[in-house]
Design a protein around this motif. Structure first.
Motif, PDB file in Angstrom:
ATOM      1  N   LYS A  25       0.851  -1.194   0.000  1.00 27.26           N
ATOM      2  CA  LYS A  25       0.000   0.000   0.000  1.00 27.26           C
ATOM      3  C   LYS A  25       0.879   1.234   0.000  1.00 27.26           C
ATOM      4  O   LYS A  25       1.851   1.323   0.747  1.00 27.26           O
ATOM      5  N   ARG A  59      -3.647  10.408  -1.654  1.00 28.54           N
ATOM      6  CA  ARG A  59      -4.189   9.335  -2.474  1.00 28.54           C
ATOM      7  C   ARG A  59      -3.490   8.038  -2.095  1.00 28.54           C
ATOM      8  O   ARG A  59      -2.259   7.990  -1.996  1.00 28.54           O
ATOM      9  N   ARG A  87      -3.065   3.740  -2.782  1.00 26.19           N
ATOM     10  CA  ARG A  87      -3.229   2.665  -3.760  1.00 26.19           C
ATOM     11  C   ARG A  87      -2.672   1.372  -3.176  1.00 26.19           C
ATOM     12  O   ARG A  87      -1.768   1.400  -2.335  1.00 26.19           O
ATOM     13  N   THR A 135       0.739  -5.014 -12.477  1.00 30.77           N
ATOM     14  CA  THR A 135       0.799  -3.655 -13.016  1.00 30.77           C
ATOM     15  C   THR A 135       1.435  -3.703 -14.392  1.00 30.77           C
ATOM     16  O   THR A 135       2.234  -4.596 -14.692  1.00 30.77           O
TER      17      THR A 135
END
Length: 335
Positions: free
Chosen positions: A68, A121, A123, A140
């Motif tokens: 994270k 933010r 992710r 990814t």
């Protein structure tokens, strides 16, 4: 649950990775939220919401992990505008010109002042460490994100002997040949591709939902364009896009696998999670092996010696039996 992308890293020395220590090491570098003055934070989190204490989720000889990241969003244009206002104010008040060094210091002070008020933010990036087949897959298509995860994993474990996979055949050359003639055994051309003329400024053509056997596509190949991205299906089980960097993108189950999931009779969300993860590991292994074989095999050193013997590949039309549990075929771990 299904990975959409596979950035492939070959584990070159499996003896340096200790499956039974992975959980404890990841917990030591667990994610800690950003402080008011921090710009970015990164750490490990449990990958499965139904197992909130498990940082390395075991399944079929592999372990799923999750990184994270949290980042403050502070547009440079905002900093620049405020810095210019402050510089103009100082110059008018003190009747002097601000030099480059002092202007830089002013911008840095403004960043520090604004940082506590900036939005953040977060992710989550997932990866699979396959101890049986000797791979790390990062979900990814962005190389920088994959490198961030592997770098933090290297720092967490103290060692991570990996390399980006390379094959005997260059993917561009191979994909161009497949489009000119035919796809390798068990592969089928789908309806998307990207063709590019050699050189940094070479013309590029993108075909979407297009008959790749059409004459106009062949004309682009005859004019010297090469395939840099190609949509394929494998064994009627998976569809994906292969690109010139040997990345697998837009990975998806086909109807045959979807039927297996429906027939698995998973009783709850946790059981469905395990069913999907088992299919990801087992089908993903076969797909990666098939792609690399179609590209002539790995370049250089031989593949890493697996910790466990690889299971034989099922026939393309095989139906799955009852879903495997998360520990089915997994390495022995202490949780």
């Amino acid at each position: 649950m299904w990975f959409k992308n596979l950035q492939l890293y070959r584990i070159t020395d499996l003896s340096k990775l200790k499956p039974d220590q992975l959980e404890a090491e990841l917990q030591k570098r667990a994610f800690v939220p950003l402080g008011s003055s921090d710009r970015m934070a990164a750490g490990w989190v449990p990958p499965a919401s139904h197992a909130p204490e498990v940082f390395a989720y075991a399944n079929s000889g592999a372990m799923l992990i999750a990184l994270k990241t949290e980042e403050k969003l502070l547009p440079s244009s905002v900093v620049k505008e405020m810095a210019e206002e402050r510089i103009a104010e100082i110059q008018d008040k003190e009747v002097r010109k601000i030099g480059k060094k002092e202007a830089k210091e002013i911008r840095e002070r403004i960043e520090e002042e604004l940082m506590p008020r900036a939005f953040s933010r977060s992710r989550v990036l997932r990866a699979l460490i396959d101890f049986e087949a000797g791979w790390i897959w990062v979900d990814t298509s962005a190389q920088a994100k994959a490198e961030l995860l592997t770098q933090l994993l290297r720092e967490t474990l103290g060692s991570l002997p990996t390399k980006l996979v390379q094959t005997q055949l260059d993917p561009v050359t191979a994909m161009t040949t497949w489009l000119e003639h035919e796809a390798p055994d068990n592969f089928t051309l789908d309806a998307d591709c990207t063709l590019k003329a050699p050189g940094d400024d070479g013309a590029q053509v993108t075909c979407r939902r297009h008959d790749l056997n059409a004459e106009e596509v062949k004309l682009h190949l005859k004019s010297g364009k090469l395939v840099t991205q190609l949509a394929l299906s494998w064994a009627d089980r998976l569809s994906f896009v292969l690109n010139d960097k040997l990345q697998i993108k837009r990975l998806a189950f086909l109807d045959l696998i979807e039927d297996q999931i429906k027939e698995s009779n998973a009783e709850d969300a946790a059981a469905m999670y395990d069913t999907n993860l088992t299919l990801l590991v087992q089908e993903g292994r076969q797909l990666v092996n098939a792609v690399i074989e179609a590209l002539g095999g790995e370049l250089g050193e031989s593949a890493a010696t697996p910790l466990l013997a690889s299971a034989p590949a099922p026939a393309p039309a095989a139906k799955a039996d009852a879903p495997a549990s998360k520990d089915a075929g997994a390495v022995d771990v202490p949780w």
